[in-house]
Design a protein around this motif. Structure first.
Motif, short mmCIF file in Angstrom:
data_model
loop_
_atom_site.label_atom_id
_atom_site.label_comp_id
_atom_site.label_asym_id
_atom_site.label_seq_id
_atom_site.Cartn_x
_atom_site.Cartn_y
_atom_site.Cartn_z
N TYR A 85 0.82 -1.20 0.00
CA TYR A 85 0.00 0.00 0.00
C TYR A 85 0.86 1.26 0.00
O TYR A 85 0.36 2.38 -0.01
CB TYR A 85 -0.96 0.03 1.20
CG TYR A 85 -0.31 -0.04 2.56
CD1 TYR A 85 0.01 1.11 3.28
CD2 TYR A 85 -0.03 -1.27 3.14
CE1 TYR A 85 0.60 1.04 4.52
CE2 TYR A 85 0.55 -1.36 4.39
CZ TYR A 85 0.87 -0.20 5.07
OH TYR A 85 1.46 -0.28 6.32
N LYS B 26 -2.36 -3.43 -5.07
CA LYS B 26 -2.22 -2.30 -4.16
C LYS B 26 -3.48 -2.14 -3.31
O LYS B 26 -4.53 -1.73 -3.80
CB LYS B 26 -1.95 -1.01 -4.94
CG LYS B 26 -1.63 0.17 -4.03
CD LYS B 26 -1.23 1.41 -4.81
CE LYS B 26 -0.88 2.54 -3.85
NZ LYS B 26 -0.46 3.77 -4.56
N PHE B 27 -3.37 -2.51 -2.05
CA PHE B 27 -4.41 -2.25 -1.05
C PHE B 27 -3.82 -2.49 0.33
O PHE B 27 -2.71 -3.03 0.47
CB PHE B 27 -5.66 -3.11 -1.28
CG PHE B 27 -5.46 -4.58 -1.15
CD1 PHE B 27 -5.27 -5.37 -2.29
CD2 PHE B 27 -5.47 -5.20 0.09
CE1 PHE B 27 -5.10 -6.74 -2.17
CE2 PHE B 27 -5.31 -6.57 0.20
CZ PHE B 27 -5.11 -7.33 -0.93
N ASP B 28 -4.53 -2.11 1.35
CA ASP B 28 -4.06 -2.26 2.73
C ASP B 28 -4.27 -3.70 3.20
O ASP B 28 -5.42 -4.13 3.36
CB ASP B 28 -4.82 -1.29 3.64
CG ASP B 28 -4.30 -1.32 5.07
OD1 ASP B 28 -3.38 -2.13 5.36
OD2 ASP B 28 -4.81 -0.54 5.90
#
Length: 468
Positions: A35, A53-55
């Motif tokens: 992220y 792409k992410f938390d």
């Protein structure tokens, strides 16, 4: 291809990813979750490495990705709170997933399926090994040239579910087995299990080969012996019918199994219609080589080694004449039978010694699944008690489940099973390729070992497999 999940954050994670990308032995599929753009190098994306792409501390977002089947997850975060959140999310979604954590904080996680790599312990161990009068840990002793190696056995490995004694250990030894965070001293009767780690010592070059063999997955034959097939044709000594039969068997196997390239090595070439038929085969993944100089089969050894040959296909007379030389190549050899390869109805292995069969069982099941024949193991005159036979039954059943391939175990109490198949021509006969095969067949007439009297099945196609 196995899938690995990497949850990455921080410059160290970025360097770790670069190290993976530059390692030519890495053959897995890697999914990287990040992220922070500074944590990754998106230019590394290729067929094996993909980015998301992410938390990863978000359970809902991570759950969508984990609908795919991952066999391992690596957590490499720069904040302890993020690391713990990622770990808890993964464990909620997959209670038994193998998780590896880069531990920068001396964290404590009690989980048999989680491995903590403590940075400070690793550094301190290395530094302690440099002090006078202090013992060195295993990873820092010896010549430092790779003569000591630890290898984890994947579920699909040809080493899984095998007795240590059944593994041919030339120029290396298995000395220790790590299982469930405990160590076991290697002994001949110990069965290696998936997810075991083995400590091996020996010639560094040999250990690299052993590593490849251990990591080779199912459905890969002719790997781990090699990637390609070589068919030897002698136009002077073989009839046109025999040549066509060998060509057809080679083409059929090349189409069905996981070989990359098929080579035809033609010795004593003659300008006949068959010459032009062979020449016409030369295209795409098939290469035809006419050798006008060498007539000695023994000259193929450099070619076999330099072109990663994993399966050799020869005529019956050539196998019997050159079997001692072929044995030195340490690769499987398919000897042609009387009929056509396409007419094979089933495959068998005949045994009066389970240890011989154990050494080839994984390869045998692997190939048999690719060519889709019914497989049966007939055993006769075993010098084992009921408890030992039961143990081997369990071993073969476990191995067949691993390969998702049915294996019938049939005990012949009164009649030698070799007599049942010796007159047939539509059976593929698997034979352990060991010293018992060598020597004159005349001297074996009174032998009872089913492997020794393999020649009584000469009407059938026979695959001679050396033990790994």
């Amino acid at each position: 291809m196995n899938k690995i999940l990497l949850l990455a954050d921080g410059i160290f994670a970025k360097d770790f990813l670069r190290k993976i990308h530059s390692n030519k032995t890495f053959k897995e599929s890697l999914s990287v979750v990040y992220y922070n753009d500074e944590s990754v190098d998106l230019e590394l994306e290729n067929e094996q490495i993909s980015f998301y792409k992410f938390d990863p501390t978000s359970l809902v977002k991570l759950e969508n990705l984990l609908k795919e089947e991952f066999h391992q997850a690596i957590i490499y975060m720069k904040e302890e709170a993020d690391m713990l959140a990622c770990y808890k999310n993964l464990r909620k979604l997959h209670p038994r997933l193998n998780i590896v954590i880069m531990d920068l904080w001396n964290s404590q996680i009690d989980d048999n399926f989680c491995e903590m790599i403590n940075v400070y312990d690793t550094l301190n161990t290395r530094l302690t090994g440099c002090l006078d009068n202090m013992p060195s840990m295993a990873q820092f002793i010896g010549l430092g040239q790779g003569e000591i190696m630890e290898v984890k056995i994947p579920a699909g490995s040809s080493f899984a579910y095998r007795h240590i004694s059944s593994i041919s250990q030339k120029r290396f030894k298995i000395v220790m087995v790590y299982r469930n965070n405990e160590f076991i001293l290697a002994r001949p009767g110990l069965i290696l299990m998936p997810n075991d780690s083995i400590l091996i010592v020996g010639d560094p070059k040999v250990l690299q080969s052993v590593f490849t063999n251990v990591k080779t997955s199912l459905g890969r034959f002719p790997s781990p012996f090699g990637d390609n097939i070589l068919c030897i044709i002698d136009m002077k000594k073989m009839s046109e019918f025999a040549i066509e039969k060998l060509i057809f068997a080679s083409l059929l196997l090349h189409a069905r199994i996981n070989s990359k390239k098929l080579y035809f090595k033609v010795i004593n070439p003659t300008l006949t219609p068959m010459y032009y038929k062979l020449k016409a085969l030369h295209k795409n993944s098939i290469e035809v080589i006419f050798d006008y100089e060498s007539t000695n089969v023994k000259d193929i050894k450099p070619f076999v080694e330099n072109t990663s040959i994993g399966l050799l296909i020869v005529e019956d007379y050539l196998f019997e004449k050159e079997k001692s030389f072929l044995f030195t190549l340490k690769i499987p050899v398919l000897k042609a039978g009387k009929g056509d390869f396409a007419d094979l109805k089933s495959s068998v292995v005949l045994s009066s010694n389970f240890e011989d069969v154990e050494g080839i069982a994984s390869i045998m099941l692997d190939l048999n699944k690719q060519i889709q024949l019914g497989l049966a193991l007939y055993y006769y005159d075993l010098k084992l008690n009921k408890a030992e036979i039961f143990e081997y039954h369990q071993y073969f059943e476990s191995l067949s489940k691993l390969h998702d391939e049915k294996l019938l175990l049939i005990e012949e109490k009164e009649h030698n099973p070799i007599n049942k198949f010796s007159y047939k021509q539509n059976v593929l006969h698997f034979v352990p390729f060991n010293e018992k095969i060598l020597g004159s067949n005349f001297n074996k007439i009174l032998k009872t070992d089913l492997n020794t009297i393999y020649y009584k099945m000469s009407k059938n196609y026979q695959l001679f497999i050396p033990s790994l």
